[in-house]
Design an enzyme around this catalytic site. Structure first.
Site, PDB file in Angstrom:
ATOM      1  N   GLU A  68      26.951  -0.060  26.819  1.00 21.44           N
ATOM      2  CA  GLU A  68      25.752  -0.786  26.372  1.00 21.44           C
ATOM      3  C   GLU A  68      26.021  -2.292  26.376  1.00 21.44           C
ATOM      4  O   GLU A  68      25.144  -3.100  26.650  1.00 21.44           O
ATOM      5  CB  GLU A  68      25.361  -0.331  24.950  1.00 21.44           C
TER       6      GLU A  68
ATOM      7  N   LYS B  28       0.840  -1.210   0.000  1.00 19.89           N
ATOM      8  CA  LYS B  28       0.000   0.000   0.000  1.00 19.89           C
ATOM      9  C   LYS B  28       0.871   1.255   0.000  1.00 19.89           C
ATOM     10  O   LYS B  28       0.553   2.239  -0.655  1.00 19.89           O
ATOM     11  CB  LYS B  28      -0.881   0.045   1.266  1.00 19.89           C
TER      12      LYS B  28
ATOM     13  N   HIS C  19      22.158   8.857  11.270  1.00 25.23           N
ATOM     14  CA  HIS C  19      21.644   7.929  10.252  1.00 25.23           C
ATOM     15  C   HIS C  19      21.456   8.648   8.917  1.00 25.23           C
ATOM     16  O   HIS C  19      20.375   9.151   8.635  1.00 25.23           O
ATOM     17  CB  HIS C  19      20.301   7.354  10.696  1.00 25.23           C
TER      18      HIS C  19
ATOM     19  N   ASP D  67      -9.940  -6.853   9.726  1.00 31.99           N
ATOM     20  CA  ASP D  67      -9.267  -7.042  11.021  1.00 31.99           C
ATOM     21  C   ASP D  67     -10.043  -6.298  12.091  1.00 31.99           C
ATOM     22  O   ASP D  67     -10.506  -5.173  11.857  1.00 31.99           O
ATOM     23  CB  ASP D  67      -7.851  -6.427  11.009  1.00 31.99           C
TER      24      ASP D  67
ATOM     25  N   LYS E 246      -7.699 -15.463  -9.996  1.00 27.03           N
ATOM     26  CA  LYS E 246      -8.968 -15.573  -9.268  1.00 27.03           C
ATOM     27  C   LYS E 246      -9.426 -14.223  -8.692  1.00 27.03           C
ATOM     28  O   LYS E 246      -8.641 -13.534  -8.029  1.00 27.03           O
ATOM     29  CB  LYS E 246      -8.798 -16.585  -8.120  1.00 27.03           C
TER      30      LYS E 246
ATOM     31  N   GLU F  30      21.096   7.428   6.109  1.00 27.62           N
ATOM     32  CA  GLU F  30      20.187   6.695   5.225  1.00 27.62           C
ATOM     33  C   GLU F  30      18.764   7.241   5.242  1.00 27.62           C
ATOM     34  O   GLU F  30      18.007   7.033   4.305  1.00 27.62           O
ATOM     35  CB  GLU F  30      20.204   5.194   5.555  1.00 27.62           C
TER      36      GLU F  30
ATOM     37  N   CYS G  19      26.051   4.668  12.959  1.00 27.10           N
ATOM     38  CA  CYS G  19      25.576   4.635  14.341  1.00 27.10           C
ATOM     39  C   CYS G  19      26.326   3.570  15.156  1.00 27.10           C
ATOM     40  O   CYS G  19      27.483   3.792  15.479  1.00 27.10           O
ATOM     41  CB  CYS G  19      24.059   4.474  14.382  1.00 27.10           C
TER      42      CYS G  19
HETATM   43  N1  GLN Z   1      22.880   0.951  20.338  1.00 30.27           N
HETATM   44  C1  GLN Z   1      23.561   2.179  20.012  1.00 30.27           C
HETATM   45  C2  GLN Z   1      23.040   3.340  20.851  1.00 30.27           C
HETATM   46  O1  GLN Z   1      21.937   3.297  21.347  1.00 30.27           O
HETATM   47  C3  GLN Z   1      23.467   2.483  18.542  1.00 30.27           C
HETATM   48  C4  GLN Z   1      22.096   2.743  18.054  1.00 30.27           C
HETATM   49  C5  GLN Z   1      21.955   2.660  16.561  1.00 30.27           C
HETATM   50  O2  GLN Z   1      22.775   2.062  15.885  1.00 30.27           O
HETATM   51  N2  GLN Z   1      20.893   3.207  16.031  1.00 30.27           N
HETATM   52  O3  GLN Z   1      23.703   4.314  20.999  1.00 30.27           O
END
Ligand code: GLN
Length: 537
Positions: free
Chosen positions: A408, A19, A510, A150, A190, A512, A384
Site C-alpha cells: 500500500e 440528533k 476493528h 436544505d 433566543k 472498537e 488494523c
Molecule cells: N490501509 C490498510 C488496509 O487497507 C489498513 C486499513 C485500516 O486501518 N482500516 O489494509
C-alpha cells in the site's frame, strides 16, 4: 401491516446538534421499559455510503456485522443500546437513487417518467419501513441527517409527511431538535431561530410534535411557554437538552425532562415495565468516580478531528469505566513523530494505541512509535493499520527484513510482508470492496488475546484491503513474535502478539466497533489493565 410505531427525528437551525445522541438516548429510555427499539439514519448526501469519505469530511466510518460502511451515529446506537445494526439502518441519497435507477433500467416502472415524487419518495418510504415491517420492533426511530430547509433534505421530509399520513398520527411522530442560542451581549436565550425552523418544517406539511432544544443555559418556564405557544406544541413537549460533560448523561437528562413519557403518550403506548436503567447507572457511577488515572497515547494521522477515532475513544471510556479508571487520551500526530524526538513525545505514557488508517502519510512515525513501545515494554495495542505497522517494525528491526513494507505504501517493495490478497488485485472500484464486516478468528491457546476473550473462537469486524502476506510466516514470526489469531477459513493472520513484553497486541480487525456500555470490549479492557500495571511499576 405490523404494529410498529415510528418516530422521526429532524434537525433545525444548525447541524451538529447531536440528533444521533438524542435518538439513542430516547431509545435507551424506551428499551429500559422493555420496548424493542431500533434506530436508522437517512443521510442526504450522494455518496452511496460513507466508505469513500475522508474522515475529515465525515468523521469515522462505522462498520456493521454485515459489512455495511455507515455513519458514525450507528456507533452511538449500538453503544447505547447494545444491539447490532445493519445495512438497513443507514440509507443515503446515493443508495436511494442507485436503486431507483437500477429499477428503471430493468424496466420496472413500465414506461412511466421516473420522478422525485413519487419514485424517489416511494423508495425512501419503503426503506423507512423495512425494519419496522420485520415485526421485530415495537418502535423504529428514524434520524434524518442534515438540517430542515436544505435542498437535499426535501425528498426525505416529503416522505416523512406522506408516511405519517399513511400510518396515522397515533403511530408516528416527529421530534424536531433545534438550538436556542445564548446572546452573551444581551444576556439572553433566543427562541427566534427555533420558531423559524419549526415554520420551515410546517411549510413542508409537517408539524413537529416534540421540540428538543439544545441550550447552554437552563430554559426558564416562561421561555418554554413562549416556545410552546409559537411552535404549536404542548408545554410538556418542549424538552430542554442542556450541554453535559458526557454524552452518557443525556438519557438521564431526557428522563428528567419526560421525553419518553410524552413520546409514549403521543404514540398511545403504555410502558411494559417500570424503567430499569441499573446497568447504565452503574457504568456512569464508575465512569464519574474513577480511582485511577491513565495517559494513553493515540497515534494517528487524523488526530486533529476527534470524530475520526470516535469508536476507539468510546471503547476507552467503556474499558476505563469497568476498571474505575479515567483515561486521558494524548493525541499524537504520526507525521510529527517522523521529524521529532519519539522518546520525548511518548515519555510518560502508560499505554500506546496505533490507530487504523490508509495511505503512506505518517507511517514511518507510526513504526517508530511501535519500536519505542516494544523496546520500552510500554503496553501496545495496534489496530488494523497499527497491526500492519507492528509487523513491519518487527520484520525490519528484529527479523532482518530491512526492506519490509506494505505494498500500500510501496507498490514494488522487495519484502512485501503486508500485501494485497489475490482476490483484491483485480478490484478497480473503491466503494464497498474492502474485506468488510464480521469474520471468525481462532485464537492461539495461552495467548494474551485468548486470556482476554476467554474463548477460542471469536468474531470481529473488518475494514481493510491489505493482509499479512503468509509467504513471510517463517521469516517474520518466531517464538516471541507470534500469530495469536487466524481466520479458520482463509488462514489469514488476524492477531499478532509479542511475548517478551507485558502486553503487545496487534489486530487486523476493528475491535472498537463492538464495544458497548454494557459490553466493554475484552481487548480494550485487557489493554487498560496492562497500562494500569505499567503505571504501577
Ligand atoms: N490501509 C490498510 C488496509 O487497507 C489498513 C486499513 C485500516 O486501518 N482500516 O489494509
Amino acid at each position: 401491516m405490523s404494529n410498529t410505531k415510528y418516530i422521526f427525528v429532524t434537525g433545525g437551525v444548525t447541524s451538529s446538534l447531536g440528533k444521533g445522541i438524542i435518538a439513542a438516548s430516547l431509545a435507551k429510555l424506551l428499551q429500559g421499559q422493555d420496548f424493542k427499539v431500533t434506530i436508522q439514519k437517512f443521510d442526504p448526501y450522494i455518496n452511496v455510503d460513507p466508505g469513500t469519505l475522508n474522515p475529515y469530511e465525515h468523521g469515522e466510518c462505522f462498520v456493521t456485522d454485515d459489512g455495511a460502511e455507515t455513519d458514525l451515529d450507528l456507533g452511538h446506537y449500538e453503544r447505547f443500546l447494545n444491539v447490532t445494526t445493519s445495512q438497513a439502518n443507514n440509507v443515503t441519497t446515493g443508495r436511494v437513487y442507485q436503486s431507483v435507477i437500477e429499477k428503471e433500467r430493468r424496466g420496472e416502472f413500465l414506461g412511466k417518467t421516473v420522478q422525485v415524487i413519487p419514485h424517489i419518495t416511494n423508495e425512501i418510504k419503503e426503506r423507512m419501513q423495512l425494519l419496522g415491517n420485520t415485526g421485530e420492533y415495537d418502535i423504529v426511530i428514524t434520524e434524518i441527517g442534515g438540517t430542515v430547509g436544505d435542498i437535499e433534505s426535501l425528498p426525505y421530509i416529503e416522505s416523512v409527511r406522506q408516511l405519517i399520513w399513511d400510518l396515522g398520527k397515533e403511530n408516528a411522530l416527529v421530534i424536531h431538535l433545534t438550538l436556542i442560542p445564548f446572546l452573551a451581549a444581551a444576556g439572553e436565550l433566543k427562541t427566534k431561530p427555533t420558531q423559524h425552523s419549526v415554520k420551515t418544517l410546517m411549510e413542508s406539511g409537517i408539524s413537529a410534535d416534540i421540540i428538543v432544544c439544545r441550550t447552554e443555559h437552563e430554559l426558564s418556564s416562561d421561555l418554554k411557554e413562549k416556545l410552546a405557544l409559537f411552535c404549536n406544541v404542548k408545554r410538556e413537549s418542549i424538552i430542554q437538552s442542556i450541554d453535559v460533560d458526557t454524552i452518557y448523561d443525556v438519557p438521564l437528562k431526557m428522563l428528567d425532562e419526560g421525553l419518553d413519557k410524552v413520546v409514549l403518550e403521543k404514540l398511545q403506548l403504555t410502558p411494559k415495565k417500570d424503567l430499569d436503567l441499573k446497568p447504565w447507572n452503574i457504568f456512569l457511577e464508575k465512569f464519574k468516580n474513577p480511582k485511577h488515572t491513565l495517559k494513553i497515547g493515540l497515534v494517528g494521522k487524523y488526530v486533529e478531528l476527534q470524530d475520526s477515532y470516535k469508536s476507539i475513544l468510546e471503547s476507552l471510556i467503556h474499558a476505563g469505566a469497568v476498571n474505575e479508571t479515567e483515561i486521558e487520551v494524548i493525541s499524537i500526530h504520526s507525521e510529527h513523530l517522523e521529524d521529532g524526538d519519539v522518546t520525548k513525545q511518548l515519555e510518560g505514557l502508560h499505554g500506546l494505541i496505533v490507530a487504523p488508517g490508509f495511505g503512506e502519510r505518517g507511517i514511518e512515525g507510526k513504526i517508530s512509535s511501535i519500536a519505542y513501545a516494544r523496546s520500552n515494554k510500554l503496553p501496545f495495542f495496534g489496530i488494523c493499520l497499527g497491526m500492519q505497522m507492528a509487523v513491519i517494525e518487527y520484520a525490519r528491526n528484529q527479523a532482518g527484513l530491512t526492506h519490509a513494507n506494505s505494498t500500500e505504501m510501496e507498490a514494488d517493495c522487495k519484502e512485501a510482508v503486508i500485501d494485497l490478497m489475490e482476490t483484491q488485485k483485480s478490484i478497480i472500484n473503491k466503494g464497498g470492496t474492502m474485506r468488510l464486516g464480521s469474520w471468525d478468528c481462532e485464537l492461539a491457546a495461552n495467548s494474551k488475546s485468548a486470556i482476554a476473550y476467554g474463548s477460542k473462537i471469536i468474531s470481529e469486524r473488518h475494514r481493510h484491503r491489505y493482509e499479512f502476506n503468509n509467504e513471510f510466516q517463517e521469516r517474520v514470526f518466531d517464538d516471541q513474535f507470534i500469530v495469536a489469531g487466524t481466520n479458520p477459513e482463509t488462514g489469514l493472520v488476524e492477531i499478532i502478539e509479542y511475548h517478551n513484553h507485558p502486553w503487545f497486541v496487534g489486530v487486523q480487525f476493528h475491535p472498537e466497533y463492538k464495544s458497548t456500555v454494557s459490553n466493554p470490549h475484552p481487548l480494550f479492557v485487557a489493554f487498560v489493565q496492562a497500562s494500569l500495571a505499567h503505571k504501577a511499576k
